[in-house]
Design a protein around this motif. Structure first.
Motif, PDB file in Angstrom:
ATOM      1  N   LEU A  71     -21.602  24.571   4.808  1.00  0.00           N
ATOM      2  CA  LEU A  71     -20.480  23.720   5.751  1.00  0.00           C
ATOM      3  C   LEU A  71     -19.488  25.484   5.767  1.00  0.00           C
ATOM      4  CD1 LEU A  71     -18.466  21.291   5.659  1.00  0.00           C
ATOM      5  CD2 LEU A  71     -18.115  21.497   3.539  1.00  0.00           C
ATOM      6  N   THR A  72     -19.384  26.290   4.089  1.00  0.00           N
ATOM      7  CA  THR A  72     -18.991  27.657   4.504  1.00  0.00           C
ATOM      8  C   THR A  72     -19.111  28.370   5.744  1.00  0.00           C
ATOM      9  OG1 THR A  72     -19.083  27.332   2.178  1.00  0.00           O
ATOM     10  CG2 THR A  72     -18.515  30.118   2.750  1.00  0.00           C
ATOM     11  N   TRP A  73     -20.532  28.214   6.351  1.00  0.00           N
ATOM     12  CA  TRP A  73     -20.809  29.170   7.624  1.00  0.00           C
ATOM     13  C   TRP A  73     -20.426  28.240   8.430  1.00  0.00           C
ATOM     14  CZ3 TRP A  73     -25.832  32.387   8.291  1.00  0.00           C
ATOM     15  CH2 TRP A  73     -25.657  33.082   8.710  1.00  0.00           C
ATOM     16  N   TRP A  74     -20.361  27.563   9.096  1.00  0.00           N
ATOM     17  CA  TRP A  74     -19.452  26.574   9.998  1.00  0.00           C
ATOM     18  C   TRP A  74     -17.608  26.362  10.026  1.00  0.00           C
ATOM     19  CZ3 TRP A  74     -16.548  22.036   9.727  1.00  0.00           C
ATOM     20  CH2 TRP A  74     -16.555  21.113  11.135  1.00  0.00           C
ATOM     21  N   LEU A  75     -17.345  26.401   8.787  1.00  0.00           N
ATOM     22  CA  LEU A  75     -15.855  26.554   8.267  1.00  0.00           C
ATOM     23  C   LEU A  75     -15.099  28.019   9.149  1.00  0.00           C
ATOM     24  CD1 LEU A  75     -13.596  24.026   8.385  1.00  0.00           C
ATOM     25  CD2 LEU A  75     -13.636  25.432   5.727  1.00  0.00           C
ATOM     26  N   GLY A  76     -15.938  29.262   8.592  1.00  0.00           N
ATOM     27  CA  GLY A  76     -15.611  30.273   8.713  1.00  0.00           C
ATOM     28  C   GLY A  76     -15.934  30.409  10.117  1.00  0.00           C
ATOM     29  N   ASP A  77     -16.720  30.306  10.950  1.00  0.00           N
ATOM     30  CA  ASP A  77     -16.405  30.184  12.561  1.00  0.00           C
ATOM     31  C   ASP A  77     -15.720  29.227  13.199  1.00  0.00           C
ATOM     32  OD1 ASP A  77     -19.715  31.819  11.729  1.00  0.00           O
ATOM     33  OD2 ASP A  77     -19.821  30.921  13.597  1.00  0.00           O
ATOM     34  N   ALA A  78     -15.667  27.839  12.474  1.00  0.00           N
ATOM     35  CA  ALA A  78     -14.810  26.841  13.516  1.00  0.00           C
ATOM     36  C   ALA A  78     -13.318  27.769  13.533  1.00  0.00           C
ATOM     37  CB  ALA A  78     -14.692  25.382  13.079  1.00  0.00           C
ATOM     38  N   THR A  79     -12.562  27.941  12.705  1.00  0.00           N
ATOM     39  CA  THR A  79     -11.242  28.679  11.764  1.00  0.00           C
ATOM     40  C   THR A  79     -11.145  30.486  12.712  1.00  0.00           C
ATOM     41  OG1 THR A  79     -12.266  29.275  10.191  1.00  0.00           O
ATOM     42  CG2 THR A  79     -11.180  27.684  10.178  1.00  0.00           C
ATOM     43  N   GLY A  80     -12.307  30.702  12.625  1.00  0.00           N
ATOM     44  CA  GLY A  80     -13.092  32.066  13.836  1.00  0.00           C
ATOM     45  C   GLY A  80     -11.983  31.656  15.359  1.00  0.00           C
ATOM     46  N   ASP A  81     -12.692  30.844  15.784  1.00  0.00           N
ATOM     47  CA  ASP A  81     -12.632  30.151  16.817  1.00  0.00           C
ATOM     48  C   ASP A  81     -10.975  29.837  17.322  1.00  0.00           C
ATOM     49  OD1 ASP A  81     -15.165  30.944  17.631  1.00  0.00           O
ATOM     50  OD2 ASP A  81     -16.022  29.133  17.744  1.00  0.00           O
ATOM     51  N   LEU A  82     -10.629  29.431  16.411  1.00  0.00           N
ATOM     52  CA  LEU A  82      -9.169  28.424  15.873  1.00  0.00           C
ATOM     53  C   LEU A  82      -8.277  29.754  15.670  1.00  0.00           C
ATOM     54  CD1 LEU A  82      -9.781  25.219  14.049  1.00  0.00           C
ATOM     55  CD2 LEU A  82      -9.415  25.791  17.044  1.00  0.00           C
ATOM     56  N   LEU A  83      -8.135  30.755  15.158  1.00  0.00           N
ATOM     57  CA  LEU A  83      -7.059  31.970  14.755  1.00  0.00           C
ATOM     58  C   LEU A  83      -7.465  32.845  15.411  1.00  0.00           C
ATOM     59  CD1 LEU A  83      -7.208  30.027  11.742  1.00  0.00           C
ATOM     60  CD2 LEU A  83      -6.173  32.339  11.297  1.00  0.00           C
ATOM     61  N   ILE A  84      -8.645  33.117  15.966  1.00  0.00           N
ATOM     62  CA  ILE A  84      -8.836  34.955  16.512  1.00  0.00           C
ATOM     63  C   ILE A  84      -8.406  34.910  18.090  1.00  0.00           C
ATOM     64  CG2 ILE A  84     -10.008  36.456  16.885  1.00  0.00           C
ATOM     65  CD1 ILE A  84      -8.677  36.003  14.009  1.00  0.00           C
ATOM     66  N   ALA A  85      -9.879  34.248  18.782  1.00  0.00           N
ATOM     67  CA  ALA A  85      -9.700  33.558  19.935  1.00  0.00           C
ATOM     68  C   ALA A  85      -8.626  33.587  20.915  1.00  0.00           C
ATOM     69  CB  ALA A  85     -10.314  32.384  20.419  1.00  0.00           C
ATOM     70  N   PRO A  86      -7.330  32.248  20.661  1.00  0.00           N
ATOM     71  CA  PRO A  86      -6.243  32.182  21.033  1.00  0.00           C
ATOM     72  C   PRO A  86      -5.664  33.572  21.363  1.00  0.00           C
ATOM     73  CG  PRO A  86      -6.501  30.523  19.508  1.00  0.00           C
ATOM     74  CD  PRO A  86      -7.860  31.708  18.869  1.00  0.00           C
ATOM     75  N   LEU A  87      -5.515  34.440  20.273  1.00  0.00           N
ATOM     76  CA  LEU A  87      -4.757  35.600  19.465  1.00  0.00           C
ATOM     77  C   LEU A  87      -5.844  36.406  20.722  1.00  0.00           C
ATOM     78  CD1 LEU A  87      -2.780  37.135  17.917  1.00  0.00           C
ATOM     79  CD2 LEU A  87      -4.626  38.035  16.560  1.00  0.00           C
ATOM     80  N   ILE A  88      -6.994  36.981  20.931  1.00  0.00           N
ATOM     81  CA  ILE A  88      -6.814  37.503  22.237  1.00  0.00           C
ATOM     82  C   ILE A  88      -6.497  37.271  22.758  1.00  0.00           C
ATOM     83  CG2 ILE A  88      -8.987  39.282  22.854  1.00  0.00           C
ATOM     84  CD1 ILE A  88     -10.412  38.448  19.738  1.00  0.00           C
ATOM     85  N   ILE A  89      -7.011  36.164  23.624  1.00  0.00           N
ATOM     86  CA  ILE A  89      -6.907  35.498  24.851  1.00  0.00           C
ATOM     87  C   ILE A  89      -5.321  35.656  24.867  1.00  0.00           C
ATOM     88  CG2 ILE A  89      -7.197  34.088  26.532  1.00  0.00           C
ATOM     89  CD1 ILE A  89      -9.582  32.984  25.219  1.00  0.00           C
TER      90      ILE A  89
END
Ligand code: ADP
Length: 676
Positions: free
Chosen positions: A151-169
């Motif tokens: 759960l920790t792993w998944w949430l970390g990855d999902a929030t990483g996608d949600l917060l960081i990917a938009p910023l970079i793109i």
């Protein structure tokens, strides 16, 4: 944005390096298991670079992930498995976004934001499956703890996608919006406010943050404000700053998300950040979409306005061009009509020609009137007008036409105050239009009632009621619009251009009045109501009285200049028949030569001449004598009339010129010259 070429090595190297550093940072927040962090920015980096550079950048992610893990915990096998999971997760996330949500344009629309969130949540299942399973198999994680670590792993990855990917793109693709000065200030204020508020909530500045009150929501309005006023790029940046401060504060024991363990705290915080991101980004995308729609609308509007202007110009030109050939026709007609010894047959033919030419002239006049109104070039000469007298005049003019359809026309003028301030000709035109329509749209043996009353002493209402074809309620709303002719079929045509009512209504408004319509529907008749302000009888007494001077101007010399041969010959014939002595010329030069040799009493000149203008001719003639002049032109807006008067003409007539009008103008011009 998928590149077909393999990304150059330096790019792969940079991505690997960035991934590695971000991974190290992420794993420094891994408390439950050394390889599983609730904060995992590399997931977002990987997804963003795959979307930006294409799938071929995958080795950078694989190598970066391998290095991060190999240098942190586990062994080569677990690190390879984790790197495979991380890479597959990013590739599948990018595939989902490319396939279902417009690739790097995913944040342009709210639907895109939701699809992106779904892709992030689904694709990040891959990495923890590979990672946690390999760690457990390798003995680096307890099977009993599998669920919690997963759960920790998944949430970390999902929030990483949600917060960081938009910023970079969003920072990588060109922004379509530029800030002006005040917007730049606003962005500065917002970022400052966001910083202060997140410090207040998570930073330990205030005691409330130390007491862990549940007040994370107070940062919401700033994020929403950013989403509302700026683009998705500013929104993603704001959320990133907020979430960085929140992670720092939470790990230091401040803010509302502090729980028993650091891992639990970060899980709660990341869930909050994920929800806030999706909401704010969707809102921001919605605002951007709205703005695009507004811009498109604005563009459409200007296209329509340009088209409308072109149409008006075309109509003005067209009506002018249509008018010119009518002048010689009317003049020749007048000449033929005064010819003695006509047979009954020629008389009938001439009458038919006159009727049709007059109809044509009427249509062209409507077009000209309409273009003048739309161009705001209507010139009204206000004077007190006896409305009852004007109505009676119009009714008399139309009586024969009504009689030909056996229509019963009643006049019931009961208003006790019936003087209005109006342009007499235009006022009559309104009544004439409405009455002509009543006659046109009422079948034989119908009735037309024209009445007047004063709803209050200051208001005069004139009503024209008929028992005709009536008006459909649906058509009624647009009946005063130009070119509107109701839902009539082509076979049931009554003629006309659909301009009469539009002109009448504009004229009524120009007089400060209103023109409205009532009808109970098809075949139930129509009533048109014209309401105008009245003026007191005292004011009405100042009505100027026209007297016709019977002085004969026969034997006077007229210099006639017109380059249109037919017009010139026809006019010359007419004027000669009326007893004038006419010298006709076609150019400015010959006119000047003739004028030097003879003394003329009046100049009648076309404004457009092949070798100059009638205006120049008038000015040159004025230099040698005090001759009065009448200008004739196809153009007749205020500016044209003004220029003619300035050049020294006393009249400006618009083609086609009727003989009566010309005669009246000649009389006025000569009278004016005699007085001065
Ligand atoms: P036109 O008569 O040249 O078509 P108008 O602007 O005068 O143009 O009238 C617009 C339309 O309004 C007409 O075509 C007709 O459909 C409707 N209309 C006007 N007056 C009446 C009336 N008295 N009864 C029924 N319909 C009318």
């Amino acid at each position: 944005m998928q590149s077909r070429r393999f990304p150059p090595l330096p790019v792969i190297g940079i991505v690997t390096g960035v991934y590695f550093i971000a991974g190290k940072l992420g794993l420094s927040l891994a408390f439950l298991n050394a390889s599983a962090s609730p904060v995992w920015p590399p997931a977002g980096i990987a997804l963003a670079v795959l979307l930006l550079f294409g799938y071929r950048i995958w080795p950078a992610i694989f190598v970066g992930a391998f290095l991060v893990n190999a240098t942190t915990a586990g062994n080569v096998a677990t690190s390879l498995a984790i790197a495979t999971g991380n890479t597959l997760e990013a590739v599948s996330g990018a595939w989902l976004v490319n396939r279902f949500a417009d690739g790097t344009s995913v944040f342009d629309r709210p639907q895109g934001v939701f699809k992106f969130a779904l892709a992030a949540v689904v694709s990040t299942i891959v990495s923890p499956i590979f990672g946690v399973t390999s760690l457990a198999l390798g003995g680096f994680a307890n099977w009993a703890n599998y669920g919690a670590i997963w759960l920790t792993w998944w949430l970390g990855d999902a929030t990483g996608d949600l917060l960081i990917a938009p910023l970079i793109i969003l920072w990588s693709v060109a922004s379509k919006r530029r800030w002006n000065r005040s917007q730049a200030v606003e962005v500065g204020v917002l970022l400052l406010l966001l910083f202060v508020l997140s410090e207040a909530v998570f930073g330990g500045w205030l005691t409330i943050s130390a007491r862990n009150y549940p007040i994370a929501f107070i940062c919401g309005p700033i994020v929403i404000w950013t989403a509302f006023r700026f683009t998705q790029r500013e929104t993603a940046t704001g959320i990133f700053i907020l979430s960085a401060i929140a992670i720092w504060g939470t790990l230091h024991g401040f803010g509302p998300f502090v729980r028993e363990t650091e891992n639990q705290s970060l899980l709660a915080l990341q869930s909050w950040a994920a929800v806030l991101t999706i909401t704010a980004m969707a809102l921001s995308a919605g605002m951007a979409e709205r703005q695009r729609a507004e811009e498109a609308l604005q563009q459409q509007k200007s296209v329509v306005e340009t088209a409308n202007r072109t149409k008006d110009q075309f109509l003005a030109m067209l009506s002018h061009e249509l008018r010119t050939p009518l002048t010689p026709v009317i003049s020749a007609l007048e000449a033929l009509e005064t010819e003695p010894a006509r047979t009954e047959e020629t008389k009938a033919s001439l009458a038919m020609i006159r009727r049709n030419v007059e109809l044509e002239t009427q249509l062209i006049d409507d077009l000209l009137d309409f273009t003048r109104i739309t161009k705001d070039k209507l010139q009204l000469r206000f004077a007190p007008v006896d409305a009852h007298l004007a109505i009676s005049n119009v009714v008399e003019i139309c009586r024969a036409e009504a009689a030909s359809k056996q229509l019963d026309v009643h006049l019931n003028l009961r208003a006790s105050t019936y003087n209005v301030a109006a342009d007499a000709a235009k006022f009559q035109q309104i009544i004439w239009n409405v009455l002509k329509n009543a006659i046109k749209f009422t079948p034989e043996e119908g009735e037309i009632a024209i009445s007047s009353l004063n709803p209050s002493p200051e208001v005069l209402t004139i009503s024209v009621r008929d028992t005709g074809i009536g008006i459909d309620p649906e058509v009624m709303r647009r009946i005063f619009e130009p070119f509107e002719q109701g839902n009539r079929s082509f076979e049931r045509r009554f003629g006309g251009l659909g301009l009469g009512l539009a002109i009448s209504k504009s004229l009524a408004q120009a007089h400060g009045g209103t023109l409205t319509v009532q009808s109970d529907g098809p075949d139930r008749g129509s009533t048109f109501l014209l309401s105008m302000q009245t003026i007191s009888p005292a004011e009405a007494l100042t009505v100027p009285v026209r007297t016709r001077d019977e002085t004969s101007w026969q034997g006077l010399k007229i210099l006639l200049v017109d380059d249109h041969q037919d017009t010139c010959t026809a006019l010359e014939k007419l004027l000669v028949r009326r007893g004038y002595l006419v010298a006709a010329t076609h150019t400015m030069r010959s006119a000047m030569e003739t004028a030097v040799r003879n003394r003329f009493d009046l100049l009648i000149s076309d404004v457009a001449l092949p070798d100059g203008t009638g205006l120049e001719l008038m000015m040159q003639l004025h230099a040698i004598s005090n001759i009065p002049g009448i200008a004739i032109s196809g153009f007749g807006n205020n500016g044209d009339v003004e220029r003619s008067l300035q050049a020294g003409f006393s009249e400006h007539l618009i083609k086609p010129v009727k003989l009566d009008t010309l005669e009246a103008a000649i009389e006025r011009a000569l009278q004016g010259a005699a007085v001065s």
